[in-house]
Design an enzyme around this catalytic site. Structure first.
Site: not given
Length: 343
Positions: A23, A27, A36, A72, A147
């Protein structure tokens, strides 16, 4: 080309320890947050130019030894008929979970070009821009199943485990379908230009060795056999997997990724014939630099004298992480890593 990551994955001599961060794009970077403001995550993944830019951002800022494709782990699922919505603050949400034999029977075969063509184009663009290796990736079948069955992120994978125990044939068929999809997806990434691939089995630590061996390992062995003709290093990563490391290594992978819950020396005793990736606790980066340096030096000391160490976090970069901490950490690894590989 800075190829020290490729060399370390193959347990070859390197000039210093390679470092990248799970990652590392996203963010924690202000330049990503600016993107974003005008584009959703799905829009970024679907736009080759934007995906390329976001993938390149941490390489420019942090001085890491690899780029990892920005996507993702649920990105390929619509290609087999499972629609996914990426919900801010929650993660992937699947409105129609897969829980029965009839649900599995409705799944389609995966066509990488038709389903993820924009992402494959981003890989081709990235290879023209990068001077470090590009890592492609996918979710491992059990983590994807957690998931798909639950319908949203589930750290304990309760719904998937319930299906495993209540209806083993349906669970096996689901993992078989996800395995075939993942082989096709990663094959397409490598053919487009990815030089390393990582399998994220983020939730497999919810299983004990018995269930892993009987329900998951056969699919993982099939997956690694399917990737073998690609002749690129494969990283096999999970969290909370100290009790599963020998079984995971037996299933396959050139590099075994470990989290901070197991020391590197202990991991190497369990898997002595593999490269190891890890394993700084990402939460350490939220503290002062003195703590980061102390922990990073301890990780590097644990790897001293061994070939085949890739420095990484034990899981992904936390959103509140200061990018300057990451840059200082990468510089420290390169400085101290020289001592580690020379020892």
């Amino acid at each position: 080309m800075n190829d020290r990551l490729l060399a370390a994955c193959r347990r070859q001599a390197v000039d210093t320890t390679p470092v990248w961060f799970m990652r590392q794009a996203g963010r924690s970077l202000p330049e990503y947050r600016r993107i974003r403001e005008r584009a959703s995550l799905a829009a970024i993944v679907g736009d080759p130019a934007l995906c390329t830019e976001v993938t390149l951002q941490p390489v420019r800022r942090l001085g890491v030894d690899a780029a990892i494709l920005f996507a993702d782990i649920t990105t390929p699922l619509p290609g087999i008929g499972i629609e996914v919505e990426l919900v801010e603050g929650t993660g992937p949400v699947i409105e129609r979970p897969v829980r029965t034999a009839a649900d599995v029977a409705r799944l389609r075969d995966f066509d990488a070009a038709a389903s993820t063509g924009s992402l494959l184009e981003a890989i081709r663009l990235l290879r023209g821009e990068l001077d470090v290796p590009l890592i492609g990736f996918a979710g491992a079948p059990f983590t994807l199943a957690s998931y798909v069955v639950e319908g949203r992120p589930s750290r304990d994978a309760i719904a998937a485990k319930r299906l495993l125990h209540a209806d083993p044939p349906t669970f096996d068929a689901l993992l078989g379908h996800l395995t075939a999809m993942t082989i096709a997806y990663l094959t397409a990434q490598v053919q487009a230009g990815a030089q390393v691939v990582q399998l994220f089995d983020s939730w497999v630590g919810a299983l004990g060795p018995f269930d892993y061996d009987r329900a998951v390992a056969p699919h993982m062995r099939r997956l690694f056999a399917g990737l073998a003709p690609l002749r690129v290093p494969v990283v096999h990563f999970g969290t909370g997997t100290a009790g599963l490391l020998p079984a995971m290594a037996a299933a396959g992978g050139d590099v075994i990724g470990v989290d901070w819950r197991v020391g590197l020396q202990a991991a190497w005793r369990l898997v002595p014939d593999r490269a190891i990736q890890g394993n700084l606790d990402p939460a350490v980066l939220l503290g002062p630099w003195t703590a980061v340096e102390r922990h990073a030096r301890a990780v590097l000391a644990d790897a001293r004298g061994r070939r085949g160490h890739v420095f990484n976090l034990g899981h992904g970069v936390l959103p509140a992480t200061d990018p300057d901490q990451l840059r200082r950490l990468a510089d420290l690894v390169h400085e101290v890593g020289v001592q580690a590989v020379a020892a």
